[in-house]
Design a protein around this motif. Structure first.
Motif, PDB file in Angstrom:
ATOM      1  N   LYS A 352      19.679   8.934   8.027  1.00 56.83           N
ATOM      2  CA  LYS A 352      19.330   7.888   7.065  1.00 56.83           C
ATOM      3  C   LYS A 352      18.499   6.811   7.752  1.00 56.83           C
ATOM      4  CE  LYS A 352      23.692   5.209   7.246  1.00 56.83           C
ATOM      5  NZ  LYS A 352      24.822   4.700   6.429  1.00 56.83           N
ATOM      6  N   VAL A 353      17.790   6.034   6.940  1.00 56.40           N
ATOM      7  CA  VAL A 353      16.906   4.988   7.438  1.00 56.40           C
ATOM      8  C   VAL A 353      17.544   3.646   7.116  1.00 56.40           C
ATOM      9  CG1 VAL A 353      14.593   4.000   7.314  1.00 56.40           C
ATOM     10  CG2 VAL A 353      14.907   6.476   7.057  1.00 56.40           C
ATOM     11  N   VAL A 354      17.663   2.782   8.137  1.00 56.13           N
ATOM     12  CA  VAL A 354      18.374   1.520   7.945  1.00 56.13           C
ATOM     13  C   VAL A 354      17.537   0.336   8.420  1.00 56.13           C
ATOM     14  CG1 VAL A 354      20.619   2.640   8.209  1.00 56.13           C
ATOM     15  CG2 VAL A 354      19.512   1.620  10.211  1.00 56.13           C
ATOM     16  N   ASN A 355      17.922  -0.865   7.942  1.00 60.94           N
ATOM     17  CA  ASN A 355      17.270  -2.094   8.389  1.00 60.94           C
ATOM     18  C   ASN A 355      17.975  -2.629   9.632  1.00 60.94           C
ATOM     19  OD1 ASN A 355      19.643  -3.322   7.496  1.00 60.94           O
ATOM     20  ND2 ASN A 355      18.736  -4.033   5.582  1.00 60.94           N
ATOM     21  N   GLU A 356      17.596  -3.827  10.048  1.00 59.36           N
ATOM     22  CA  GLU A 356      18.151  -4.408  11.273  1.00 59.36           C
ATOM     23  C   GLU A 356      19.656  -4.645  11.188  1.00 59.36           C
ATOM     24  OE1 GLU A 356      16.655  -4.888  14.101  1.00 59.36           O
ATOM     25  OE2 GLU A 356      14.645  -4.323  13.455  1.00 59.36           O
ATOM     26  N   LEU A 357      20.192  -4.728   9.965  1.00 55.69           N
ATOM     27  CA  LEU A 357      21.635  -4.951   9.778  1.00 55.69           C
ATOM     28  C   LEU A 357      22.411  -3.653   9.670  1.00 55.69           C
ATOM     29  CD1 LEU A 357      21.453  -7.876   7.176  1.00 55.69           C
ATOM     30  CD2 LEU A 357      21.767  -8.040   9.666  1.00 55.69           C
ATOM     31  N   GLY A 358      21.703  -2.503   9.766  1.00 52.04           N
ATOM     32  CA  GLY A 358      22.362  -1.208   9.639  1.00 52.04           C
ATOM     33  C   GLY A 358      22.554  -0.772   8.208  1.00 52.04           C
ATOM     34  N   GLY A 364      10.917   5.317   0.801  1.00 54.07           N
ATOM     35  CA  GLY A 364       9.584   4.768   0.983  1.00 54.07           C
ATOM     36  C   GLY A 364       9.515   3.584   1.921  1.00 54.07           C
ATOM     37  N   GLN A 365      10.662   2.963   2.177  1.00 54.29           N
ATOM     38  CA  GLN A 365      10.671   1.783   3.037  1.00 54.29           C
ATOM     39  C   GLN A 365      10.903   2.190   4.489  1.00 54.29           C
ATOM     40  OE1 GLN A 365      12.730  -1.599   1.360  1.00 54.29           O
ATOM     41  NE2 GLN A 365      13.336  -2.344   3.383  1.00 54.29           N
ATOM     42  N   VAL A 366      10.216   1.521   5.414  1.00 46.63           N
ATOM     43  CA  VAL A 366      10.321   1.851   6.840  1.00 46.63           C
ATOM     44  C   VAL A 366      11.510   1.137   7.470  1.00 46.63           C
ATOM     45  CG1 VAL A 366       9.182   1.674   9.095  1.00 46.63           C
ATOM     46  CG2 VAL A 366       7.855   2.305   7.071  1.00 46.63           C
ATOM     47  N   GLY A 367      12.249   1.866   8.290  1.00 47.21           N
ATOM     48  CA  GLY A 367      13.373   1.306   9.038  1.00 47.21           C
ATOM     49  C   GLY A 367      13.676   2.200  10.225  1.00 47.21           C
ATOM     50  N   GLU A 368      14.821   1.991  10.863  1.00 47.31           N
ATOM     51  CA  GLU A 368      15.189   2.822  12.008  1.00 47.31           C
ATOM     52  C   GLU A 368      15.965   4.048  11.537  1.00 47.31           C
ATOM     53  OE1 GLU A 368      17.400   2.630  16.392  1.00 47.31           O
ATOM     54  OE2 GLU A 368      17.243   0.810  15.151  1.00 47.31           O
ATOM     55  N   ARG A 403      10.655   6.728   7.481  1.00 47.02           N
ATOM     56  CA  ARG A 403      10.868   6.487   6.057  1.00 47.02           C
ATOM     57  C   ARG A 403      11.301   7.802   5.425  1.00 47.02           C
ATOM     58  NH1 ARG A 403       6.464   8.544   3.209  1.00 47.02           N
ATOM     59  NH2 ARG A 403       4.600   8.909   4.492  1.00 47.02           N
ATOM     60  N   MET A 404      11.951   7.722   4.290  1.00 45.12           N
ATOM     61  CA  MET A 404      12.387   8.908   3.556  1.00 45.12           C
ATOM     62  C   MET A 404      11.795   8.863   2.161  1.00 45.12           C
ATOM     63  SD  MET A 404      16.258  10.140   2.551  1.00 45.12           S
ATOM     64  CE  MET A 404      16.323   9.065   1.114  1.00 45.12           C
ATOM     65  N   TYR A 409      12.858  14.074   2.217  1.00 42.95           N
ATOM     66  CA  TYR A 409      12.040  14.432   3.381  1.00 42.95           C
ATOM     67  C   TYR A 409      11.797  13.184   4.218  1.00 42.95           C
ATOM     68  CZ  TYR A 409      10.862  19.054   1.456  1.00 42.95           C
ATOM     69  OH  TYR A 409      10.917  20.339   0.972  1.00 42.95           O
ATOM     70  N   PHE A 410      11.966  13.308   5.528  1.00 44.30           N
ATOM     71  CA  PHE A 410      11.788  12.178   6.428  1.00 44.30           C
ATOM     72  C   PHE A 410      10.421  12.235   7.103  1.00 44.30           C
ATOM     73  CE2 PHE A 410      16.339  12.546   5.953  1.00 44.30           C
ATOM     74  CZ  PHE A 410      16.763  11.227   5.917  1.00 44.30           C
ATOM     75  N   TYR A 411       9.905  11.053   7.419  1.00 45.55           N
ATOM     76  CA  TYR A 411       8.609  10.915   8.094  1.00 45.55           C
ATOM     77  C   TYR A 411       8.776   9.946   9.256  1.00 45.55           C
ATOM     78  CZ  TYR A 411       6.744  12.930   3.773  1.00 45.55           C
ATOM     79  OH  TYR A 411       6.501  13.754   2.700  1.00 45.55           O
ATOM     80  N   ILE A 412       8.447  10.391  10.450  1.00 43.79           N
ATOM     81  CA  ILE A 412       8.481   9.483  11.592  1.00 43.79           C
ATOM     82  C   ILE A 412       7.221   8.624  11.562  1.00 43.79           C
ATOM     83  CG2 ILE A 412       8.428   9.305  14.115  1.00 43.79           C
ATOM     84  CD1 ILE A 412      11.135  10.137  13.017  1.00 43.79           C
ATOM     85  N   VAL A 413       7.404   7.329  11.556  1.00 48.44           N
ATOM     86  CA  VAL A 413       6.267   6.406  11.540  1.00 48.44           C
ATOM     87  C   VAL A 413       5.814   6.140  12.974  1.00 48.44           C
ATOM     88  CG1 VAL A 413       5.508   4.102  10.889  1.00 48.44           C
ATOM     89  CG2 VAL A 413       7.038   5.386   9.381  1.00 48.44           C
ATOM     90  N   ASP A 414       6.763   5.861  13.866  1.00 51.44           N
ATOM     91  CA  ASP A 414       6.453   5.679  15.279  1.00 51.44           C
ATOM     92  C   ASP A 414       7.715   5.280  16.020  1.00 51.44           C
ATOM     93  OD1 ASP A 414       4.500   5.654  17.445  1.00 51.44           O
ATOM     94  OD2 ASP A 414       3.069   5.133  15.885  1.00 51.44           O
ATOM     95  N   ARG A 415       7.594   5.254  17.355  1.00 53.88           N
ATOM     96  CA  ARG A 415       8.673   4.724  18.161  1.00 53.88           C
ATOM     97  C   ARG A 415       8.795   3.222  17.910  1.00 53.88           C
ATOM     98  NH1 ARG A 415      12.855   6.875  20.069  1.00 53.88           N
ATOM     99  NH2 ARG A 415      12.988   5.408  21.807  1.00 53.88           N
ATOM    100  N   LYS A 416      10.018   2.752  17.771  1.00 54.61           N
ATOM    101  CA  LYS A 416      10.254   1.333  17.518  1.00 54.61           C
ATOM    102  C   LYS A 416       9.626   0.486  18.626  1.00 54.61           C
ATOM    103  CE  LYS A 416      14.145  -1.650  16.194  1.00 54.61           C
ATOM    104  NZ  LYS A 416      15.618  -1.704  16.052  1.00 54.61           N
ATOM    105  N   LYS A 417       9.713   1.007  19.873  1.00 48.55           N
ATOM    106  CA  LYS A 417       9.212   0.244  21.011  1.00 48.55           C
ATOM    107  C   LYS A 417       7.695   0.344  21.157  1.00 48.55           C
ATOM    108  CE  LYS A 417      13.590   0.799  23.434  1.00 48.55           C
ATOM    109  NZ  LYS A 417      14.327   1.589  24.419  1.00 48.55           N
ATOM    110  N   GLU A 418       7.051   1.231  20.395  1.00 42.42           N
ATOM    111  CA  GLU A 418       5.605   1.395  20.518  1.00 42.42           C
ATOM    112  C   GLU A 418       4.845   0.776  19.345  1.00 42.42           C
ATOM    113  OE1 GLU A 418       5.200   5.591  21.213  1.00 42.42           O
ATOM    114  OE2 GLU A 418       5.644   5.381  23.343  1.00 42.42           O
TER     115      GLU A 418
END
Length: 518
Positions: A352-358, A364-368, A403-404, A409-418
Motif C-alpha cells: 500500500k501507498v502511505v503518507n508521512e503519517l503512515g 493516483g496519489q504519490v506516497g511511500e 502510486r496505485m 496496479y502499482f507504479y514506482i515513481v522514484d527512490r524517496k532519497k533521489e
C-alpha cells in the motif's frame, strides 16, 4: 518446510529430471540432492553446527547451489557476498556477519590470505576449482597442508554421505543474511528466515506459472537476491531446469538459447538493453521464451516496447527489495499487463501507498510504498534501531515513492532519497529518463539532482549516445518539447558508459558522488 527440504522432495519425485545445465555438464535432481547431502555432512564434520554463519563468495556455478543448499540443510546461516568486492568491503561483511566459514574460488586465495589476520573468527576457507587460467598455479592440496584453515570443496564433499538427515530448523530461524548495498553508511545485513525464503520462492514460482517444463536462464548473479529467488530457488522448487550462465553477455545468452531453448529469462533493464542493441542477435534464437521477467530497477517504457516488438515475447515487470526476500509485485499473466507498472501484489503479500503519517493515500496519489507479508525480514543483523525504523507495526517501509491506480496496479515513481526538488517543485528522475530513452539516438540515460544556489537543486543528465554527432543542444530542444520548464535539465553530459553494479543496475549515487566529489 524450507527450500532445502523441498529440494529433497523434488529429487524423490523427479529424480532423473535435469536440475541444471552448466557449460558441458547436465545434472539431475537426484545427483544434485546427493551432492547437497554430502556437502552438508562434510560441513558438519568440520565442526560447523546449526546457527553458525557461512559466507558464499562465488560467481554463478554449481558450487554456489550446492554450498547454499548444503549449508541450509545443516541449519547454517548463509551470507552471499559479491566476489568482486574490495578487501575492505568483504572484510566488513565477514567481520560484522560473524562468519565462521567461507566458500570461495581458488582465485581468491591471495585475498583470503590478506584477510586472514583480520578475521580470527573464520575457521574454514573452502576453495572451489574455478578452471580459470589464472588459477593454474594454485595447488589446493599443498595449500591445505600449509594452512589447515583452507580445504578443497571436493574434499569437504567427500566427508559426507547421501544419508545425511539434516538439522531440525524452525521456520523463523534465520536462513540467509543479505547485506544491502549501503547507499547510506555501512551495509546492513537483512535477516531472512526459512519462512521468508521459502514462501517468496513458492509464491513467485506459482504466480509466474513455473513448472517442470520450464528452462530458466540463470544469468543474474546468484549472490543477488533477485537471482536467488526468481531464477534459482523458485525454478528448483517447481522442478524446472536451470540454464546457468557463468556471467551475462549478449553473445552468451543467444548461444545458450540456441542450444537449450529456454522458456523463461530474468534480468535487469540494462541486460534487456544489451540484448536489444546486440547487432548479431537473431530474434529466432529467443523464440522459445514464453516469459521475460524484469526487476532490480524500473524499466523504461520505450525499451520494454522495443524489446517486446523485436523478440515477440512479453516482459513482466516486477518489484522487490532484499528486506522482502525480495518480490512483492509482478505484472499478472492472466490479466492485461500495464507498461510502466510493477504490477499487482502477489499472493500472500500486501502493498500500500502511505503518507508521512503512515496513512494510506487515495489511488493516483504519490506516497511511500510499504509491504506486509510472510516475506518481510525479521530485521537487520545487530542493528535494532535501524530495524525499528524500517519495520513499523509489521509493515516494511521501502523508501520508494509510488502510486496505485484504481485497478490495484502499482507504479514506482522514484527512490524517496533521489527525489529532486527544484524551486519547491518535485522532479522525479525516472520521468525525465523515460523521455530521454524515447530519443532514437540515446542508448542509456541517468538523471540526478545537483546543488543549485537559487533553486536548491537542478536536474543533471548523463547520456550514452549512438551517434557521436548528437549535441547537447539537440537533446535540450528535445526535452523542451516534452517537459515542463522546471523539469528541464540544467546540463547534459555524454559518457561512454554509465556506472553500474554487478547486476547491471545503473548507479545514480555513483554519478552523484563523481559530481559532488570530483
Amino acid at each position: 518446510m524450507n527450500i532445502a527440504s523441498r529440494l529433497k522432495e523434488v529429487s524423490q519425485d523427479k529424480g532423473e529430471k535435469i536440475a541444471y545445465h552448466f557449460l558441458d555438464t547436465s545434472v539431475s535432481y537426484r545427483e544434485l540432492d546427493d551432492s547437497v547431502s554430502h556437502f552438508a555432512g562434510g560441513l558438519e564434520s568440520l565442526g560447523l553446527k546449526r546457527g553458525d554463519h557461512i559466507a558464499l563468495i562465488l560467481g554463478n556455478s554449481p558450487h554456489f547451489i550446492i554450498g547454499l543448499y548444503g549449508a541450509l540443510r545443516l541449519g547454517l546461516r548463509v551470507i552471499p557476498i559479491n566476489p568482486i568486492y574490495t578487501p575492505d568491503e568483504m572484510g566488513y561483511i565477514l567481520s560484522n556477519g560473524d562468519v565462521k566459514a567461507v566458500i570461495t574460488l581458488d582465485l581468491m586465495v591471495p585475498l583470503m590470505g590478506k584477510l586472514e589476520s583480520l578475521l580470527q573468527s573464520v575457521d574454514h576457507v573452502i576453495l572451489c576449482e574455478s578452471g580459470d587460467d589464472r588459477a593454474k598455479g594454485v595447488d589446493l592440496e599443498r595449500i591445505g597442508l600449509l594452512n589447515p584453515k583452507m580445504k578443497s570443496f571436493t574434499n569437504v564433499l567427500s566427508l559426507g554421505g547421501t544419508d545425511f538427515e539434516g538439522a531440525e530448523v524452525a521456520e523463523d530461524d534465520t536462513a540467509i543474511i543479505l547485506y544491502t548495498s549501503g547507499t547510506t553508511g555501512k551495509p546492513k545485513g537483512a535477516m531472512l528466515t526459512h519462512k521468508n525464503v521459502y514462501s517468496n520462492a513458492w509464491d513467485v514460482g506459482t504466480y509466474l506459472q513455473m513448472s517442470e517444463q520450464d528452462r530458466v536462464i540463470t544469468a543474474l548473479p546468484m549472490f543477488h537476491v533477485f537471482c536467488l529467488t526468481v531464477a534459482l530457488n523458485a525454478p528448483l522448487m517447481m522442478g524446472a531446469t536451470l540454464l546457468i550462465a557463468p556471467k551475462f553477455s549478449p553473445k552468451g545468452i543467444f548461444g545458450l538459447s540456441r542450444m537449450h531453448k529456454p522458456t523463461v529469462f530474468a534480468g535487469v533493464p540494462t541486460m534487456y538493453n544489451f540484448l536489444y542493441q546486440y547487432t548479431d542477435g537473431d530474434p529466432d534464437d529467443l523464440s522459445s521464451l514464453r516469459l521475460c521477467i524484469s526487476g532490480g530497477a524500473s524499466m523504461p517504457v520505450a525499451l520494454l516496447k522495443n524489446f517486446e516488438q523485436k523478440f515477440n515475447v512479453m516482459i513482466s515487470e516486477g518489484y522487490g527489495l532484499s528486506e522482502a526476500s525480495p518480490v512483492t509485485c509482478f505484472n499478472p499473466l492472466d490479466r492485461p499487463r500495464k507498461p510502466g507498472s510493477i504490477g499487482t501484489s502477489i499472493m500472500s503479500i500486501k502493498n500500500k501507498v502511505v503518507n508521512e503519517l503512515g496513512e494510506e493515500v487515495p489511488p493516483g496519489q504519490v506516497g511511500e510504498l510499504i509491504v506486509n507479508g510472510p516475506n518481510v525480514m525479521k530485521g537487520y543483523y545487530k542493528m535494532e534501531e535501524e530495524t525499528q525504523a524500517a519495520i513499523r507495526d509489521g509493515w516494511l517501509y521501502t523508501g520508494d515513492l509510488a502510486r496505485m491506480d484504481e485497478e490495484g496496479y502499482f507504479y514506482i515513481v522514484d527512490r524517496k532519497k533521489e527525489l529532486i526538488i527544484v524551486g519547491g517543485f518535485n522532479v522525479y528522475p525516472r520521468e525525465i529518463e523515460e523521455v530521454l530513452y524515447d530519443h532514437p539516438e540515446i542508448v542509456e540515460a541517468a538523471v540526478i539532482g545537483v546543488p543549485h544556489p537559487e533553486k536548491g537543486e537542478a536536474v543533471s543528465c548523463y547520456v550514452v549516445r549512438k551517434d557521436p554527432a548528437l549535441s547537447e543542444e539537440e537533446v535540450m530542444e528535445y526535452c523542451r518539447e516534452r517537459l515542463a520548464k522546471y523539469k528541464l535539465p540544467s546540463s547534459i553530459e555524454f559518457l561512454e558508459e554509465l556506472p553500474k553494479n554487478t547486476t547491471g543496475k545503473i548507479l545514480r549515487r555513483a554519478l552523484k558522488a563523481q559530481v559532488l566529489n570530483p
